[in-house]
Design an enzyme around this catalytic site. Structure first.
Site, PDB file in Angstrom:
ATOM      1  N   ASP A  81       2.836  -3.308  -5.711  1.00 54.75           N
ATOM      2  CA  ASP A  81       2.744  -4.457  -4.821  1.00 54.75           C
ATOM      3  C   ASP A  81       3.930  -4.405  -3.865  1.00 54.75           C
ATOM      4  O   ASP A  81       5.082  -4.585  -4.276  1.00 54.75           O
ATOM      5  CB  ASP A  81       2.762  -5.746  -5.651  1.00 54.75           C
ATOM      6  N   HIS A  82       3.645  -4.182  -2.580  1.00 54.58           N
ATOM      7  CA  HIS A  82       4.718  -3.981  -1.610  1.00 54.58           C
ATOM      8  C   HIS A  82       5.479  -5.269  -1.302  1.00 54.58           C
ATOM      9  O   HIS A  82       6.500  -5.240  -0.614  1.00 54.58           O
ATOM     10  CB  HIS A  82       4.148  -3.387  -0.323  1.00 54.58           C
ATOM     11  N   ARG A  83       4.992  -6.419  -1.784  1.00 57.27           N
ATOM     12  CA  ARG A  83       5.761  -7.649  -1.629  1.00 57.27           C
ATOM     13  C   ARG A  83       7.004  -7.625  -2.512  1.00 57.27           C
ATOM     14  O   ARG A  83       8.047  -8.182  -2.155  1.00 57.27           O
ATOM     15  CB  ARG A  83       4.905  -8.870  -1.989  1.00 57.27           C
ATOM     16  N   VAL A 135       7.983  -4.569  -4.408  1.00 61.48           N
ATOM     17  CA  VAL A 135       8.525  -3.220  -4.614  1.00 61.48           C
ATOM     18  C   VAL A 135       8.641  -2.520  -3.273  1.00 61.48           C
ATOM     19  O   VAL A 135       7.642  -2.332  -2.559  1.00 61.48           O
ATOM     20  CB  VAL A 135       7.605  -2.404  -5.553  1.00 61.48           C
TER      21      VAL A 135
END
Length: 458
Positions: A429-431, A433
């Site tokens: 999850d780029h939010r 990581v």
């Protein structure tokens, strides 16, 4: 007097369940805690015990019906003058409370210590916990269905999913048992018997002209040249999977990173451990080594083990690892959880994986065992696939896909040699990581598999 029993919440706030099969009929005497039905929720098949001792009066639903939580399910003729409701009929019954699969042991019999308090419980409750994902693969160490725990009693020995499957095909398991003998009946046994007798189950078929009819669902393929369609109701695991995956895909921005790893040293170590007679009772395989490496790597990269709490506006970092492992079952693909996996030794991890797959294959995984994971592993290598882009389980920030181990030429110590190679794929999850931390996590797992001795440094 007649006492109604309403369908309870079978775990994690689920709102409905399907009747797989009744094990009693009107007029049958029942004892307290006797299993009266098998119910399929969005997560598992559970056995429903009787909350009363008495006689079955009425069944309010048929096999295949979906019943809402709180709706009348079954009525009992119970001796005594108690008012109607779902309370036990006497003080004696209060001492032996009905034990619903998924709730754990009843209070009077529970001797297990309470789990330690954890931070960030809001992140693993309600909707997030109810959406424990079903992932696209099965572990290398999954046990064959024939090793599933047998079902006791006078019924033919089979698992709940196999019984449900046989019912859909119209196959009598008593007749199958007469052919296979005293062993657990598998799905392949049902298929073989159905093919011989031409058994059919119910489905909705659409003919080439577009007209929808209630046609039988046969165990064999439709005749050649016939343009037919089979409509299968979306329910149970498949329905839950679709909802969870859509929610995850359109909520968390997914990024996937790949890395090819030389796992020759790990595979050599596995052979040494398997040859050790002192470890003969432990099934140590590639998935065990990977699970251990993941737990160590998560300790160094905590954002992969965190949760995005939108309502609270917080990132919840978990200081424990509840590790989800994908397992293929006859109901579909589920992800049971190994609790506190970071605390386990290598042999402890092996034993936990064995128990997990045995329970999953026998259809006895409870809803509570599928909820609340913090990180998951999916093994696409079991299908001979090298890499993939797995969808995150709802509420989790990372999932590792494990590819097949292949012997191929590779640069080793300045020369070309045949090495055992594997591709790892991590979606995150780029939010929560950043790309750098996602890459560091993957590199840490790879380093531990390339040089398993490095685990001594963690």
């Amino acid at each position: 007097m007649i006492t109604e029993f309403h369908l309870p919440d079978l775990g994690e706030g689920l709102t409905e369940a399907e009747v797989v099969q009744w094990l009693v009929k009107p007029g049958d005497p029942v004892a307290l805690n006797q299993t009266v039905a098998e119910m399929e929720t969005a997560k598992a098949v559970v056995e429903l015990p009787s909350p009363y001792e008495g006689t079955v009066s009425t069944l309010h639903a048929e096999a295949g019906d979906t019943v809402a939580v709180g709706a009348p399910l079954i009525a009992f003729d119970v001796a005594g003058d108690e008012p109607e409701g779902d309370e036990p009929a006497s003080d004696a019954e209060e001492k032996t409370e009905p034990n619903l699969v998924g709730y754990g042991a009843a209070p009077a019999s529970s001797g297990r210590p309470a789990r330690r308090a954890r931070r960030g419980t809001a992140a693993t409750s309600s909707a997030a916990a109810a959406e424990a994902a079903v992932i696209e693969a099965a572990p290398h160490d999954a046990l064959p269905p024939s090793e599933a725990e047998p079902v006791t009693g006078e019924r033919p020995r089979s698992t709940p999913p196999v019984r449900a499957y046989a019912k859909r095909l119209g196959v009598d398991l008593v007749l199958v048992a007469a052919e296979v003998g005293d062993r657990v009946i598998t799905r392949s046994d049902v298929d073989a018997y159905a093919e011989r007798i031409g058994a059919t189950g119910s489905a909705t078929t659409t003919a080439s002209g577009g007209e929808t009819t209630d046609a039988p669902r046969t165990a064999s393929a439709p005749p050649g040249g016939e343009r037919a369609q089979t409509r299968i109701p979306i329910r149970g695991v498949r329905k839950h999977t679709a909802q969870a995956m859509v929610r995850s895909a359109f909520t968390a921005p997914h990024v996937t990173t790949f890395h090819t790893v030389d796992v020759t040293a790990t595979m050599d170590l596995i052979e040494q451990l398997r040859a050790d007679k002192a470890l003969a009772d432990h099934r140590i395989g590639p998935l065990v080594m990977i699970a251990k490496a993941v737990c160590l790597a998560l300790g160094r990269n905590p954002s992969l083990n965190a949760t995005w709490d939108e309502d609270a506006g917080e990132i919840v970092e978990n200081h424990f690892v509840d590790l989800g492992i994908a397992a293929a079952t006859e109901r579909g693909l589920i992800v049971p959880i190994i609790r506190d996996a970071e605390r386990l030794s290598l042999t402890g991890m092996a034993d936990a994986l064995t128990r997990l797959t045995q329970t999953a294959r026998s259809g006895k995984t409870s809803p509570a065992e599928l909820a609340g994971g913090t990180f998951s592993i999916t093994n696409i290598g079991v299908f001979g696939i090298d890499a993939g882009t797995p969808i995150l389980p709802p509420g989790q920030s990372g999932i590792l896909a494990v590819g097949a181990v292949r012997r191929q030429p590779w640069e080793y110590r300045g020369e070309i040699a045949l090495r055992q190679m594997m591709t790892l794929s991590v979606s995150f999850d780029h939010r929560l990581v950043d790309g750098a931390e996602g890459s560091r996590f993957l590199k840490d797992v790879a380093d531990l598999l390339e040089q398993p001795g490095r685990a001594m440094l963690y």
